[in-house]
Motif scaffolding. Sequence first.
Motif, PDB file in Angstrom:
ATOM      1  N   GLU A 174     -40.991 -91.516 -35.765  1.00 15.98           N
ATOM      2  CA  GLU A 174     -40.308 -90.744 -34.737  1.00 15.98           C
ATOM      3  C   GLU A 174     -39.584 -89.577 -35.397  1.00 15.98           C
ATOM      4  OE1 GLU A 174     -41.042 -91.336 -31.837  1.00 15.98           O
ATOM      5  OE2 GLU A 174     -41.757 -93.386 -31.899  1.00 15.98           O
ATOM      6  N   VAL A 175     -40.270 -88.456 -35.512  1.00 17.74           N
ATOM      7  CA  VAL A 175     -39.718 -87.327 -36.266  1.00 17.74           C
ATOM      8  C   VAL A 175     -39.124 -86.243 -35.367  1.00 17.74           C
ATOM      9  CG1 VAL A 175     -41.347 -87.688 -38.142  1.00 17.74           C
ATOM     10  CG2 VAL A 175     -41.945 -86.130 -36.299  1.00 17.74           C
ATOM     11  N   PHE A 176     -39.321 -86.356 -34.055  1.00 17.38           N
ATOM     12  CA  PHE A 176     -38.888 -85.284 -33.169  1.00 17.38           C
ATOM     13  C   PHE A 176     -37.375 -85.287 -32.959  1.00 17.38           C
ATOM     14  CE2 PHE A 176     -43.242 -86.285 -31.443  1.00 17.38           C
ATOM     15  CZ  PHE A 176     -43.854 -85.214 -32.066  1.00 17.38           C
ATOM     16  N   ALA A 177     -36.823 -84.077 -32.855  1.00 16.08           N
ATOM     17  CA  ALA A 177     -35.393 -83.896 -32.607  1.00 16.08           C
ATOM     18  C   ALA A 177     -35.213 -82.896 -31.470  1.00 16.08           C
ATOM     19  CB  ALA A 177     -34.675 -83.411 -33.867  1.00 16.08           C
ATOM     20  N   CYS A 178     -34.057 -82.940 -30.850  1.00 15.16           N
ATOM     21  CA  CYS A 178     -33.749 -82.047 -29.737  1.00 15.16           C
ATOM     22  C   CYS A 178     -33.632 -80.606 -30.239  1.00 15.16           C
ATOM     23  CB  CYS A 178     -32.455 -82.492 -29.073  1.00 15.16           C
ATOM     24  SG  CYS A 178     -31.868 -81.387 -27.770  1.00 15.16           S
ATOM     25  N   PRO A 179     -34.290 -79.640 -29.597  1.00 14.68           N
ATOM     26  CA  PRO A 179     -34.178 -78.247 -30.038  1.00 14.68           C
ATOM     27  C   PRO A 179     -32.838 -77.615 -29.682  1.00 14.68           C
ATOM     28  CG  PRO A 179     -35.495 -78.358 -28.061  1.00 14.68           C
ATOM     29  CD  PRO A 179     -35.233 -79.779 -28.473  1.00 14.68           C
ATOM     30  N   VAL A 180     -32.039 -78.314 -28.895  1.00 15.52           N
ATOM     31  CA  VAL A 180     -30.720 -77.802 -28.514  1.00 15.52           C
ATOM     32  C   VAL A 180     -29.675 -78.199 -29.546  1.00 15.52           C
ATOM     33  CG1 VAL A 180     -28.890 -77.832 -26.768  1.00 15.52           C
ATOM     34  CG2 VAL A 180     -31.297 -77.827 -26.057  1.00 15.52           C
ATOM     35  N   CYS A 181     -29.625 -79.506 -29.887  1.00 11.22           N
ATOM     36  CA  CYS A 181     -28.575 -79.983 -30.795  1.00 11.22           C
ATOM     37  C   CYS A 181     -29.120 -80.671 -32.047  1.00 11.22           C
ATOM     38  CB  CYS A 181     -27.629 -80.922 -30.053  1.00 11.22           C
ATOM     39  SG  CYS A 181     -28.441 -82.274 -29.192  1.00 11.22           S
ATOM     40  N   TYR A 182     -30.443 -80.728 -32.203  1.00 12.86           N
ATOM     41  CA  TYR A 182     -31.091 -81.287 -33.386  1.00 12.86           C
ATOM     42  C   TYR A 182     -30.837 -82.783 -33.574  1.00 12.86           C
ATOM     43  CZ  TYR A 182     -32.105 -76.461 -34.803  1.00 12.86           C
ATOM     44  OH  TYR A 182     -32.549 -75.154 -34.858  1.00 12.86           O
ATOM     45  N   LEU A 187     -34.569 -87.757 -30.939  1.00 12.01           N
ATOM     46  CA  LEU A 187     -34.970 -88.048 -29.572  1.00 12.01           C
ATOM     47  C   LEU A 187     -35.253 -89.540 -29.415  1.00 12.01           C
ATOM     48  CD1 LEU A 187     -37.411 -85.109 -28.734  1.00 12.01           C
ATOM     49  CD2 LEU A 187     -34.975 -85.306 -28.202  1.00 12.01           C
ATOM     50  N   ILE A 188     -34.789 -90.089 -28.300  1.00 10.17           N
ATOM     51  CA  ILE A 188     -35.090 -91.473 -27.958  1.00 10.17           C
ATOM     52  C   ILE A 188     -36.440 -91.481 -27.247  1.00 10.17           C
ATOM     53  CG2 ILE A 188     -34.358 -93.492 -26.645  1.00 10.17           C
ATOM     54  CD1 ILE A 188     -31.485 -92.386 -26.850  1.00 10.17           C
ATOM     55  N   ARG A 189     -37.329 -92.309 -27.715  1.00  7.04           N
ATOM     56  CA  ARG A 189     -38.678 -92.353 -27.155  1.00  7.04           C
ATOM     57  C   ARG A 189     -38.873 -93.590 -26.297  1.00  7.04           C
ATOM     58  NH1 ARG A 189     -44.207 -91.613 -30.686  1.00  7.04           N
ATOM     59  NH2 ARG A 189     -45.720 -92.134 -29.065  1.00  7.04           N
ATOM     60  N   LYS A 190     -39.444 -93.390 -25.120  1.00  7.00           N
ATOM     61  CA  LYS A 190     -39.794 -94.493 -24.245  1.00  7.00           C
ATOM     62  C   LYS A 190     -41.283 -94.428 -23.980  1.00  7.00           C
ATOM     63  CE  LYS A 190     -38.622 -96.786 -19.907  1.00  7.00           C
ATOM     64  NZ  LYS A 190     -37.800 -96.721 -18.668  1.00  7.00           N
ATOM     65  N   GLY A 191     -42.002 -95.410 -24.506  1.00  7.24           N
ATOM     66  CA  GLY A 191     -43.447 -95.405 -24.377  1.00  7.24           C
ATOM     67  C   GLY A 191     -44.092 -96.015 -25.595  1.00  7.24           C
ATOM     68  N   PRO A 192     -45.417 -95.985 -25.672  1.00  2.00           N
ATOM     69  CA  PRO A 192     -46.110 -96.591 -26.806  1.00  2.00           C
ATOM     70  C   PRO A 192     -45.836 -95.835 -28.103  1.00  2.00           C
ATOM     71  CG  PRO A 192     -47.644 -95.341 -25.452  1.00  2.00           C
ATOM     72  CD  PRO A 192     -46.350 -95.391 -24.695  1.00  2.00           C
ATOM     73  N   PRO A 193     -45.759 -96.533 -29.230  1.00  2.51           N
ATOM     74  CA  PRO A 193     -45.526 -95.858 -30.514  1.00  2.51           C
ATOM     75  C   PRO A 193     -46.779 -95.137 -30.983  1.00  2.51           C
ATOM     76  CG  PRO A 193     -45.917 -98.190 -30.878  1.00  2.51           C
ATOM     77  CD  PRO A 193     -45.897 -97.993 -29.391  1.00  2.51           C
ATOM     78  N   GLY A 194     -46.604 -94.287 -31.977  1.00  4.97           N
ATOM     79  CA  GLY A 194     -47.745 -93.603 -32.559  1.00  4.97           C
ATOM     80  C   GLY A 194     -47.665 -92.105 -32.383  1.00  4.97           C
ATOM     81  N   MET A 195     -48.358 -91.366 -33.272  1.00  2.00           N
ATOM     82  CA  MET A 195     -48.357 -89.909 -33.235  1.00  2.00           C
ATOM     83  C   MET A 195     -49.686 -89.362 -32.722  1.00  2.00           C
ATOM     84  SD  MET A 195     -45.515 -88.498 -34.135  1.00  2.00           S
ATOM     85  CE  MET A 195     -45.898 -86.893 -34.841  1.00  2.00           C
ATOM     86  N   CYS A 216     -32.900 -86.713 -25.487  1.00  4.72           N
ATOM     87  CA  CYS A 216     -31.951 -86.494 -26.567  1.00  4.72           C
ATOM     88  C   CYS A 216     -30.835 -87.531 -26.507  1.00  4.72           C
ATOM     89  CB  CYS A 216     -31.366 -85.081 -26.475  1.00  4.72           C
ATOM     90  SG  CYS A 216     -30.124 -84.735 -27.752  1.00  4.72           S
ATOM     91  N   SER A 217     -30.495 -88.085 -27.646  1.00  2.00           N
ATOM     92  CA  SER A 217     -29.454 -89.110 -27.706  1.00  2.00           C
ATOM     93  C   SER A 217     -28.054 -88.534 -27.569  1.00  2.00           C
ATOM     94  CB  SER A 217     -29.558 -89.869 -29.039  1.00  2.00           C
ATOM     95  OG  SER A 217     -29.424 -88.969 -30.141  1.00  2.00           O
ATOM     96  N   LYS A 218     -27.942 -87.205 -27.619  1.00  5.73           N
ATOM     97  CA  LYS A 218     -26.620 -86.579 -27.549  1.00  5.73           C
ATOM     98  C   LYS A 218     -26.408 -85.792 -26.257  1.00  5.73           C
ATOM     99  CE  LYS A 218     -23.413 -83.673 -30.211  1.00  5.73           C
ATOM    100  NZ  LYS A 218     -23.253 -82.898 -31.469  1.00  5.73           N
ATOM    101  N   CYS A 219     -27.312 -84.851 -25.950  1.00  8.43           N
ATOM    102  CA  CYS A 219     -27.107 -84.001 -24.770  1.00  8.43           C
ATOM    103  C   CYS A 219     -27.861 -84.488 -23.544  1.00  8.43           C
ATOM    104  CB  CYS A 219     -27.493 -82.556 -25.079  1.00  8.43           C
ATOM    105  SG  CYS A 219     -29.277 -82.295 -25.303  1.00  8.43           S
ATOM    106  N   ASN A 220     -28.642 -85.563 -23.686  1.00 12.03           N
ATOM    107  CA  ASN A 220     -29.376 -86.188 -22.587  1.00 12.03           C
ATOM    108  C   ASN A 220     -30.485 -85.310 -22.000  1.00 12.03           C
ATOM    109  OD1 ASN A 220     -27.968 -88.656 -22.606  1.00 12.03           O
ATOM    110  ND2 ASN A 220     -26.292 -87.748 -21.438  1.00 12.03           N
ATOM    111  N   LYS A 221     -30.854 -84.232 -22.662  1.00  9.91           N
ATOM    112  CA  LYS A 221     -31.964 -83.412 -22.174  1.00  9.91           C
ATOM    113  C   LYS A 221     -33.260 -84.196 -22.343  1.00  9.91           C
ATOM    114  CE  LYS A 221     -34.174 -78.859 -22.795  1.00  9.91           C
ATOM    115  NZ  LYS A 221     -34.088 -78.436 -21.378  1.00  9.91           N
TER     116      LYS A 221
END
Length: 348
Positions: free
Chosen positions: A67-75, A78-86, A98-103
């Motif tokens: 899980e490498v993705f981060a929020c482009p607003v606050c970096y 990101l909390i992921r809901k769904g199947p794992p994998g890239m 986003c775990s901080k700004c909830n976007k």
Amino acid sequence: MELAVRAAAASCSSSPSLHPPRVPCRLGRGPGLPLPARRVAVAAAAAIVLDPLQEMKTEQNDVSKTEVFACPVCYEPLIRKGPPGMNLPAIYRSGFKCSKCNKSFTSKDVFLDLTVTSGMKEYSELKPARTELFRSPLVSFLYERGWRQNFNRSGFPGRDEEFQMAQDYFQSVAGGILVDVSCGSGLFSRKFASSGAYSSVIALDFSENMLRQCYDYIKQEETPMNTNLALVRADISRLPFASCSIDAIHAGAAIHCWPSPSNAIAEISRVLKPGGVFVATTFLSTPTNSGPFSIDALRPLRQIVGPVNSSYNFFTEGELEDLCTSCGLINYSSKVQRSFIMFSGQKP
């Protein structure tokens, strides 16, 4: 603890007696388990408690690696809901928040939109004409159907040779996560993914139509849908990754289109891990070079896509090295063929 050990030993005994058989003490400590046996039993009991915790910690570490993705607003991650994998099916069926700004971010299209403007309904934003040009469906369609092939006039050696040159630079980060920024129709993203040299490949572009075209090529070619390849829409000057999270970044024939090359390379430096490698190609600024985006080359498109600004950024070798070193990259290296240059820098 000794009583607990004795109780555990009693419960495991085949004897109907409520008390375990006494074992002569060889160390002069009275009846009961010998001291070495007691230590083994205690360690075993502790392991029963610690193993689930250790297993949970290992699972969390495994997830954090993918899980490498981060929020482009606050970096923030990101909390992921769904199947794992890239891979494409897993990303398509997942939601990100986003775990901080909830976007929230979704992949309702064939790509995951991680731009700041993702989800906005009223506000729209245009980039410079040289960037907006590649959002055109026509240009996206033509890119691998003649447009890119014209680059050989400026000295570009061609897809296969350019890919191998980049692979040589990326040897030290093989097995890591590679991001192909400004990937266009995925000309190189698909080759990086098919090579099996990387744990994950992220094809990233600001153009929605380029990403759709990349998806069409993936369906047509032998690149399996479950290959570790993700399609992401993002701004090169606002990369949706945490600092020090990416092993390799490739930018093929792209930097001359970026609104602010210095901001973009600063972002690339930010997200690269220590030892991470950045490789890019572009057109050198020469007295005879007008690049593939000259007024004559763009004239046939004007009737379809409207006025096009051909003022692209072309660089000297010294300028490219200065850009990399001023953004914190070291070990600058380059290869030149006429107006073509491939250059590389490393995160210290």
